[in-house]
Design a protein around this motif. Sequence first.
Motif, mmCIF file in Angstrom:
data_model
loop_
_atom_site.group_PDB
_atom_site.id
_atom_site.type_symbol
_atom_site.label_atom_id
_atom_site.label_comp_id
_atom_site.label_asym_id
_atom_site.label_seq_id
_atom_site.Cartn_x
_atom_site.Cartn_y
_atom_site.Cartn_z
ATOM 1 N N ASP A 213 0.859 -1.182 0.000
ATOM 2 C CA ASP A 213 0.000 0.000 0.000
ATOM 3 C C ASP A 213 0.895 1.233 0.000
ATOM 4 N N LEU A 214 0.691 2.117 -0.962
ATOM 5 C CA LEU A 214 1.540 3.302 -1.098
ATOM 6 C C LEU A 214 0.811 4.573 -0.652
ATOM 7 N N THR A 215 -0.085 4.417 0.302
ATOM 8 C CA THR A 215 -0.763 5.567 0.910
ATOM 9 C C THR A 215 -0.110 5.854 2.253
ATOM 10 N N CYS A 216 0.325 7.074 2.459
ATOM 11 C CA CYS A 216 0.930 7.463 3.734
ATOM 12 C C CYS A 216 -0.165 7.503 4.797
ATOM 13 N N SER A 217 0.029 6.784 5.885
ATOM 14 C CA SER A 217 -0.992 6.715 6.927
ATOM 15 C C SER A 217 -1.038 7.971 7.792
ATOM 16 N N VAL A 227 9.938 7.088 2.201
ATOM 17 C CA VAL A 227 10.978 6.414 2.980
ATOM 18 C C VAL A 227 10.362 5.195 3.649
ATOM 19 N N SER A 228 11.163 4.148 3.768
ATOM 20 C CA SER A 228 10.725 2.942 4.471
ATOM 21 C C SER A 228 11.470 2.870 5.796
ATOM 22 N N GLY A 232 9.471 -1.574 8.092
ATOM 23 C CA GLY A 232 8.891 -1.882 6.790
ATOM 24 C C GLY A 232 7.761 -0.964 6.369
ATOM 25 N N HIS A 233 7.284 -0.112 7.239
ATOM 26 C CA HIS A 233 6.187 0.795 6.879
ATOM 27 C C HIS A 233 6.720 2.010 6.115
ATOM 28 N N ILE A 234 5.953 2.417 5.101
ATOM 29 C CA ILE A 234 6.388 3.473 4.190
ATOM 30 C C ILE A 234 5.595 4.754 4.440
ATOM 31 N N PHE A 235 6.318 5.889 4.506
ATOM 32 C CA PHE A 235 5.704 7.189 4.741
ATOM 33 C C PHE A 235 6.341 8.229 3.828
ATOM 34 N N CYS A 236 5.672 9.375 3.704
ATOM 35 C CA CYS A 236 6.308 10.525 3.065
ATOM 36 C C CYS A 236 7.483 10.926 3.946
ATOM 37 N N TYR A 237 8.548 11.422 3.341
ATOM 38 C CA TYR A 237 9.720 11.800 4.127
ATOM 39 C C TYR A 237 9.384 12.883 5.146
ATOM 40 N N ILE A 238 8.668 13.906 4.717
ATOM 41 C CA ILE A 238 8.363 15.014 5.609
ATOM 42 C C ILE A 238 7.402 14.574 6.723
ATOM 43 N N CYS A 239 6.509 13.624 6.416
ATOM 44 C CA CYS A 239 5.601 13.083 7.435
ATOM 45 C C CYS A 239 6.374 12.248 8.448
#
Length: 320
Positions: A213-217, A227-228, A232-239
């Motif tokens: 899933d490529l939606t930032c939570s 960034v991962s 393993g969870h992926i977020f926007c860098y600034i988030c």
Amino acid sequence: MKFCKKYQEYMQGQQQKKLPEVGLKKLKKILKKCRRDSSQSHKPSQTCPNQCTVCDGTFFPSLLSEMSEIVGCFNERAQKLLELHLASGFKKYILWFKGKVHKNHTALIQEGEDLVTYALINATAIRKILKKYDKIHYSKQGQLFKSQIQTMHKEILQSPWLCELMAFHINLRETKVESRKETALFDECRLTFKDGKPSLTCDLFDSIKIDLDLTCSICLDTVFDPVSLTCGHIFCYICACSAASVSIVDGLKAANPKEKCPLCRERAVYEGAVHLEELNILLGRSCQEYWKQRLQSERVERIKQIKEHWDSQCRGIMGV
């Protein structure tokens, strides 16, 4: 052909690369000994899965050690390959000077395919030996161990570098004319959108499926400059910087080890975060209008944080 024999033939073909592997024969011998000892016991309560010195003291520690070596080797090799592919300008000159750039475009593609094959066949080997463990012991200890190694980040299919290699191949497939002549490793790998929400999916052999899933939570939008974290969870860098209570100037490496992942609440996940450059390129090409808008808003926020950072530094120097 049985998988064990197929696996051994594959690893023998990789001997020159000196890649770590799963010792399937050795692990099967441990399980045979355990089954033999259990069948001779007259006290079922003292046999597996509740009490088993063979499995607890030999099988799982041995498999964990092998898995650690495999995922470490894969991550290191994938990182180096993608570094070569993304290098440009002065950085490429430095890599050339160090003797690291010696492969052409086709060779890089082939090495990427070889790495993914290595990851998948080892993931399959691990899954099969754990299924065999549960079959012999009439338990779910093997599946429990699989869950435990996921929290320890020893599951190779969770590696952010596998996600990067998937994006790498999609990018080549869509942008490089010469890559279309190659046999695509990820025939079923694609970036999909459902209700406007993106995901990176791939159907692989032996029923292995990857669905990211490529939606930032945090911002609930498509991940931008992704960034991962080590969990393993992926977020926007600034988030991710915001969640870690650090500015984008200081970066995620400055995060306090006590800071937790917003999703799984695991600690110390920011320092080893991986910037997903290939995924960033893929999403930027696929969501151009959104990317343009997000780029403008991010630029404003970055300038604001940089200004606040330097104002704080100046006040500190002047003793204000």
